[in-house]
Design a protein around this motif. Sequence first.
Motif, PDB file in Angstrom:
ATOM      1  N   GLN A  72      66.575  57.971  -4.655  1.00  0.00           N
ATOM      2  CA  GLN A  72      65.547  59.005  -4.789  1.00  0.00           C
ATOM      3  C   GLN A  72      64.404  58.507  -5.664  1.00  0.00           C
ATOM      4  OE1 GLN A  72      68.812  59.652  -4.753  1.00  0.00           O
ATOM      5  NE2 GLN A  72      68.851  60.880  -2.912  1.00  0.00           N
ATOM      6  N   SER A  73      64.727  57.752  -6.690  1.00  0.00           N
ATOM      7  CA  SER A  73      63.696  57.167  -7.550  1.00  0.00           C
ATOM      8  C   SER A  73      62.801  56.236  -6.736  1.00  0.00           C
ATOM      9  CB  SER A  73      64.352  56.409  -8.710  1.00  0.00           C
ATOM     10  OG  SER A  73      63.393  55.727  -9.460  1.00  0.00           O
ATOM     11  N   GLY A  74      63.416  55.445  -5.871  1.00  0.00           N
ATOM     12  CA  GLY A  74      62.642  54.548  -5.019  1.00  0.00           C
ATOM     13  C   GLY A  74      61.745  55.296  -4.055  1.00  0.00           C
ATOM     14  N   ARG A  75      62.276  56.366  -3.471  1.00  0.00           N
ATOM     15  CA  ARG A  75      61.459  57.177  -2.558  1.00  0.00           C
ATOM     16  C   ARG A  75      60.263  57.786  -3.284  1.00  0.00           C
ATOM     17  NH1 ARG A  75      66.240  59.657  -0.884  1.00  0.00           N
ATOM     18  NH2 ARG A  75      67.174  58.321   0.657  1.00  0.00           N
ATOM     19  N   LEU A  76      60.516  58.286  -4.491  1.00  0.00           N
ATOM     20  CA  LEU A  76      59.413  58.863  -5.266  1.00  0.00           C
ATOM     21  C   LEU A  76      58.372  57.806  -5.612  1.00  0.00           C
ATOM     22  CD1 LEU A  76      61.389  61.232  -7.661  1.00  0.00           C
ATOM     23  CD2 LEU A  76      59.856  61.901  -5.790  1.00  0.00           C
ATOM     24  N   ALA A  77      58.828  56.599  -5.965  1.00  0.00           N
ATOM     25  CA  ALA A  77      57.895  55.516  -6.284  1.00  0.00           C
ATOM     26  C   ALA A  77      57.083  55.126  -5.059  1.00  0.00           C
ATOM     27  CB  ALA A  77      58.646  54.306  -6.830  1.00  0.00           C
ATOM     28  N   ASP A  78      57.706  55.102  -3.892  1.00  0.00           N
ATOM     29  CA  ASP A  78      56.970  54.791  -2.663  1.00  0.00           C
ATOM     30  C   ASP A  78      55.941  55.868  -2.346  1.00  0.00           C
ATOM     31  OD1 ASP A  78      58.417  52.481  -2.321  1.00  0.00           O
ATOM     32  OD2 ASP A  78      59.776  53.326  -0.806  1.00  0.00           O
ATOM     33  N   ARG A  79      56.296  57.098  -2.653  1.00  0.00           N
ATOM     34  CA  ARG A  79      55.397  58.212  -2.307  1.00  0.00           C
ATOM     35  C   ARG A  79      54.278  58.415  -3.329  1.00  0.00           C
ATOM     36  NH1 ARG A  79      57.142  64.362  -0.772  1.00  0.00           N
ATOM     37  NH2 ARG A  79      55.058  65.027  -0.210  1.00  0.00           N
ATOM     38  N   PHE A  80      54.623  58.337  -4.629  1.00  0.00           N
ATOM     39  CA  PHE A  80      53.642  58.685  -5.658  1.00  0.00           C
ATOM     40  C   PHE A  80      53.160  57.488  -6.476  1.00  0.00           C
ATOM     41  CE2 PHE A  80      56.238  62.555  -5.078  1.00  0.00           C
ATOM     42  CZ  PHE A  80      55.240  63.395  -4.623  1.00  0.00           C
ATOM     43  N   GLY A  81      53.784  56.343  -6.303  1.00  0.00           N
ATOM     44  CA  GLY A  81      53.410  55.153  -7.066  1.00  0.00           C
ATOM     45  C   GLY A  81      54.400  54.885  -8.189  1.00  0.00           C
ATOM     46  N   GLN A  82      54.490  53.614  -8.549  1.00  0.00           N
ATOM     47  CA  GLN A  82      55.467  53.208  -9.559  1.00  0.00           C
ATOM     48  C   GLN A  82      55.181  53.817 -10.923  1.00  0.00           C
ATOM     49  OE1 GLN A  82      55.814  48.951  -9.580  1.00  0.00           O
ATOM     50  NE2 GLN A  82      56.729  48.902  -7.537  1.00  0.00           N
ATOM     51  N   ARG A  83      53.933  53.828 -11.330  1.00  0.00           N
ATOM     52  CA  ARG A  83      53.596  54.363 -12.651  1.00  0.00           C
ATOM     53  C   ARG A  83      53.980  55.831 -12.768  1.00  0.00           C
ATOM     54  NH1 ARG A  83      48.036  53.082 -15.420  1.00  0.00           N
ATOM     55  NH2 ARG A  83      49.127  51.122 -15.385  1.00  0.00           N
ATOM     56  N   ALA A  84      53.745  56.602 -11.714  1.00  0.00           N
ATOM     57  CA  ALA A  84      54.046  58.038 -11.739  1.00  0.00           C
ATOM     58  C   ALA A  84      55.547  58.296 -11.855  1.00  0.00           C
ATOM     59  CB  ALA A  84      53.497  58.708 -10.476  1.00  0.00           C
ATOM     60  N   VAL A  85      56.366  57.343 -11.460  1.00  0.00           N
ATOM     61  CA  VAL A  85      57.818  57.496 -11.559  1.00  0.00           C
ATOM     62  C   VAL A  85      58.354  56.857 -12.831  1.00  0.00           C
ATOM     63  CG1 VAL A  85      60.002  56.887 -10.450  1.00  0.00           C
ATOM     64  CG2 VAL A  85      58.091  57.676  -9.063  1.00  0.00           C
ATOM     65  N   LEU A  86      57.851  55.673 -13.163  1.00  0.00           N
ATOM     66  CA  LEU A  86      58.395  54.940 -14.319  1.00  0.00           C
ATOM     67  C   LEU A  86      58.102  55.619 -15.652  1.00  0.00           C
ATOM     68  CD1 LEU A  86      57.872  51.179 -13.444  1.00  0.00           C
ATOM     69  CD2 LEU A  86      60.025  52.397 -13.725  1.00  0.00           C
ATOM     70  N   LEU A  87      56.889  56.083 -15.860  1.00  0.00           N
ATOM     71  CA  LEU A  87      56.548  56.663 -17.167  1.00  0.00           C
ATOM     72  C   LEU A  87      57.390  57.895 -17.495  1.00  0.00           C
ATOM     73  CD1 LEU A  87      52.685  56.131 -17.314  1.00  0.00           C
ATOM     74  CD2 LEU A  87      54.484  54.850 -18.478  1.00  0.00           C
ATOM     75  N   PRO A  88      57.449  58.900 -16.626  1.00  0.00           N
ATOM     76  CA  PRO A  88      58.323  60.032 -16.957  1.00  0.00           C
ATOM     77  C   PRO A  88      59.799  59.637 -16.953  1.00  0.00           C
ATOM     78  CG  PRO A  88      56.992  60.526 -14.998  1.00  0.00           C
ATOM     79  CD  PRO A  88      56.663  59.150 -15.422  1.00  0.00           C
ATOM     80  N   GLY A  89      60.173  58.698 -16.091  1.00  0.00           N
ATOM     81  CA  GLY A  89      61.558  58.256 -16.035  1.00  0.00           C
ATOM     82  C   GLY A  89      62.025  57.611 -17.324  1.00  0.00           C
ATOM     83  N   VAL A  90      61.166  56.794 -17.919  1.00  0.00           N
ATOM     84  CA  VAL A  90      61.512  56.148 -19.188  1.00  0.00           C
ATOM     85  C   VAL A  90      61.649  57.194 -20.292  1.00  0.00           C
ATOM     86  CG1 VAL A  90      60.600  54.627 -20.993  1.00  0.00           C
ATOM     87  CG2 VAL A  90      60.581  53.882 -18.612  1.00  0.00           C
ATOM     88  N   LEU A  91      60.758  58.170 -20.308  1.00  0.00           N
ATOM     89  CA  LEU A  91      60.841  59.236 -21.321  1.00  0.00           C
ATOM     90  C   LEU A  91      62.113  60.066 -21.139  1.00  0.00           C
ATOM     91  CD1 LEU A  91      57.110  60.402 -21.381  1.00  0.00           C
ATOM     92  CD2 LEU A  91      58.306  58.944 -23.040  1.00  0.00           C
TER      93      LEU A  91
END
Length: 155
Positions: A72-91
């Motif tokens: 699901q993380s990969g799908r979100l990154a493909d859809r919204f971009g890596q930065r949009a997934v990584l930054l909130p994910g790290v927090l």
Amino acid sequence: MASTVSDRPGYGQLLRTPGAWTFLLPGFAARQPFAMLTIGIVLLVQHTTGSYGSAGAVAAVSGVSMALFAPQSGRLADRFGQRAVLLPGVLLHAASVGTLTALALADAPLWALFLAAVPTGASIPQVGPMVRARWAARLGAAPGRPASSLMSTAA
């Protein structure tokens, strides 16, 4: 005709790809904590509960959670971009690890540690696949192309 080192595809040529170091070094650094997460959970929970079985079970819940949520993380990154997934994910991951740690140190019941292990595993940033996606984009790999062909693309 003798081939020179620069004529052959390989890691040297791959690492000379323009812009490769901008995601290679951060990706390497970001992978370092992953190996310590599971052993950290095991050592922390064993220390606070006195049971390696409980410690292994909490670490396993974290691992299964990661396996279930990584796609699901990969799908979100493909859809919204890596930065949009990584930054909130790290927090979220930092908060989840902090919560699991605080609960373990407060001698919380085992069910609470299991509950805290779910978001801890689910929020592990998927750095490896994201770096591979950047390599594929940098080297012009088509979707569905085998990863082994990336090396020959650099030639």
